[in-house]
Design a protein around this motif. Structure first.
Motif, PDB file in Angstrom:
ATOM      1  N   ASP A 157       0.812  -1.309  -0.170  1.00  0.00           N
ATOM      2  CA  ASP A 157       0.114  -0.048   0.144  1.00  0.00           C
ATOM      3  C   ASP A 157       0.464   1.179  -0.014  1.00  0.00           C
ATOM      4  N   SER A 477     -14.804   4.909   1.731  1.00  0.00           N
ATOM      5  CA  SER A 477     -13.814   4.312   3.327  1.00  0.00           C
ATOM      6  C   SER A 477     -12.467   3.653   2.437  1.00  0.00           C
ATOM      7  N   THR A 478     -12.398   2.797   0.998  1.00  0.00           N
ATOM      8  CA  THR A 478     -11.090   2.696   0.537  1.00  0.00           C
ATOM      9  C   THR A 478     -10.703   3.355  -0.497  1.00  0.00           C
ATOM     10  N   GLY A 481      -6.787   2.635  -2.191  1.00  0.00           N
ATOM     11  CA  GLY A 481      -6.381   1.369  -1.657  1.00  0.00           C
ATOM     12  C   GLY A 481      -7.051   0.340  -3.087  1.00  0.00           C
ATOM     13  N   ASP A 483      -9.403  -1.328  -3.562  1.00  0.00           N
ATOM     14  CA  ASP A 483     -10.936  -2.235  -3.636  1.00  0.00           C
ATOM     15  C   ASP A 483     -11.664  -0.753  -4.111  1.00  0.00           C
ATOM     16  N   SER A 484     -11.049  -0.096  -4.003  1.00  0.00           N
ATOM     17  CA  SER A 484     -11.451   1.447  -4.022  1.00  0.00           C
ATOM     18  C   SER A 484     -12.329   1.298  -5.530  1.00  0.00           C
TER      19      SER A 484
END
Length: 552
Positions: A157, A477-478, A481, A483-484
């Motif tokens: 990340d 919320s992501t 990241g 998965d966003s």
């Protein structure tokens, strides 16, 4: 004789008296008849009155208890319940503001632990002072892995790794981005490491400035997306300059709309019978496939190829000017492959003929002498005729490399930075773009529902809105990241599907005036007798009530 005369006179006198008496009687009866007027109808029996009342009541009972509910049920418009306030909050930027918490790793292996911690602290302070953009939260941390190349290759990340090493210069630091990895190499001069008691550091300020410059393009793009969205101005970050906004507008206009899958079509068109074959598959695998693999977390690609001989371009001149480029593609005769499976098509055309592009100046000659990019469509490359009927993979090397560069531009990839950093930035930019598009669609749907109370809202629209808001929340919320982007893509697709629901759009062209024009000719002949009968019955009831209350 006299007796007969007397009898005749007596008879005449008697008849005159009788006639006079009849006339007097008739005259005396005239005023009485005139005084009484027309003869009243006989009084209505109470049973008949009740019967008529029950008949009228029965008709009205059927209309109210049976007719109106059936009419209401068959003509009412179904409106599924929508969370309008929450939808408007998303559109106004109150539910989520795009902010990306980017993790920056500091590899300070040449320094002691306390020196690295102190440099990290001072750099973070300097970065917070420079960063005036709320969409980026650059957070520094010490690199956990001794080898930052392993961290970059494992796809962690960490958005960027700063690798500091002692430099040869004694006056200033220098930096350079790794061409293939998200690593910023910084060479610092001796004696530039801050001490424990230092409140500021030239090296820390330099590192903060380099980080701000590295992510400047991404910040500008996200600011531009927020400025062109439906979010009110009070919820937007500080605006960008008009020059930067104009440049970004051209880039956005050139790039294609986001799609999870694109279809790439490679076409070879020749002005004669040769060449009739080409080694495009091996050229793609060798020169373009590595980049397509790197783009796989963001996009999928399908590929097909085709060859057409004796193709005639739309411009017959041998030297093409910039004005000729827009009409060079002969769409009427060139069978360009359409979109397959609903995915947008990116066209890459190789034309082998005697055309060349005339450069405006020597500085532009190297850029436009062979190829040009068509916004939101694809790219064209003019290839010199080969010596034989076959085009080899080596001959197509520069062509495929040019197509690769144009594909990155059509996908909206940033221009600065190493390729991994550009793709990571593209991921965040697309996430923000899709999140704002989905939020705007939800707001438009909410305002449409409020503006048109008679519009139909099927349950599929409510389901799409619920699913879109669920994925919007997960995307928010992501942010930053892996998965966003996927959550934002699903949210945007569901919001668009809900807004353009076919059964709902049809109600836009069925106003209330049309309903009145349809129902009045039907309800008039039925309603008038019912209303008049009810009014007459009420008048008769009031009359009977007065007659009943009068003698009392």
């Amino acid at each position: 004789m006299s007796t007969a005369v007397e009898n005749g006179g007596t008879a005449d006198l008697t008849s005159r008296k009788t006639a006079s008496l009849i006339n007097e009687t008739a005259d005396s009866s005239l005023p009485a008849a005139a005084a009484t007027g027309p003869k009243e109808p006989p009084p209505e029996k109470p049973a008949d009155t009740r019967r008529r009342t029950w008949v009228i009541f029965s008709f009205w009972a059927i209309v109210l208890a049976l007719g109106l509910p059936i009419w209401w049920k068959t003509t009412s418009i179904y409106r599924a319940e929508l969370p309008l306030s929450e939808m408007l909050d998303w559109a106004d930027g109150k539910a989520c503001r795009p902010a990306f918490p980017l993790r920056i790793a500091l590899d300070a292996s040449p320094l002691q632990e306390h020196e690295a911690q102190n440099l990290l602290r001072l750099t973070q302070h300097a970065l917070d002072d420079l960063n005036d953009f709320s969409g980026h939260h650059l957070r520094l941390q010490l690199a956990a892995n001794a080898d930052p190349t392993k961290t970059a290759k494992t796809g962690s990340d960490v958005a960027l790794t700063i690798r500091i090493t002692p430099g040869d210069s004694i006056h200033s630091a220098s930096s350079s981005l790794h061409p293939h990895l998200p690593i910023l190499d910084v060479a610092y001069p001796p004696n530039s490491i801050p001490t424990q008691t230092s409140s500021s550091s030239g090296l820390a300020t330099y590192l903060a400035a380099q980080l701000r410059s590295t992510f400047a393009e991404e910040q500008n793009v996200i600011s531009y997306l927020l400025e062109t969205s439906s979010i009110p101005s009070e919820h937007r970050p500080k605006g960008i300059s008009p020059e930067v906004a104009e440049t970004l507008s051209k880039q956005m206009t050139r790039s294609m709309k986001y799609s999870r899958t694109y279809h790439l079509t490679f076409s070879l068109f020749t002005n004669g019978p040769e060449p009739s074959s080409w080694d495009i598959e091996s050229a793609i695998d060798e020169y373009m496939r590595p980049m397509l693999d790197m783009l796989s977390p963001i996009h999928n690609f399908t590929i097909d190829t085709q060859v057409q001989l004796y193709a005639t371009p739309g411009v017959q001149s041998q030297v093409l000017s910039k004005e000729d480029l827009s009409s060079f593609i002969n769409a009427a005769e060139w069978p360009l492959s359409p979109s397959i499976g609903g995915a947008p098509t990116v066209n890459f055309v190789v034309y082998i003929g005697n055309q060349t592009i005339g450069a405006v100046s020597e500085s532009e000659a190297a850029d436009i002498s062979r190829s040009w990019l068509i916004p939101q469509w694809g790219s064209v490359y003019l290839l010199l005729p080969p010596s034989g009927p076959h085009v080899s993979s080596e001959t197509l090397k520069q062509t495929v490399l040019t197509f690769t560069s144009h594909l990155l531009s059509l996908l909206g990839t940033p221009q600065s930075g190493s390729l991994p950093m550009r793709l990571s930035t593209l991921n965040r930019m697309r996430s923000a773009d899709l999140l704002l598009r989905a939020s705007s669609s939800l707001g438009s749907l909410a305002r449409l529902s409020l503006a048109l109370p008679s519009i139909s809202i099927p349950s599929s629209v409510a389901d799409g809105v619920a699913k879109s808001m669920q994925h919007l929340q997960m995307a928010c919320s992501t942010l930053g990241g892996s998965d966003s982007l996927e959550h934002a893509r699903i949210a945007e697709a569901e919001a668009e599907r809900a807004f353009f629901e076919k059964s709902m759009v049809g109600q836009l062209y069925f106003p209330d005036e049309h309903k009145v024009a349809v129902y009045l000719p039907l309800l008039g002949p039925v309603g008038v007798p019912l209303v008049m009968g009810l009014l007459n019955e009420l008048k008769a009831w009031r009359k009977r009530r007065r007659q009943k209350d009068g003698p009392a």
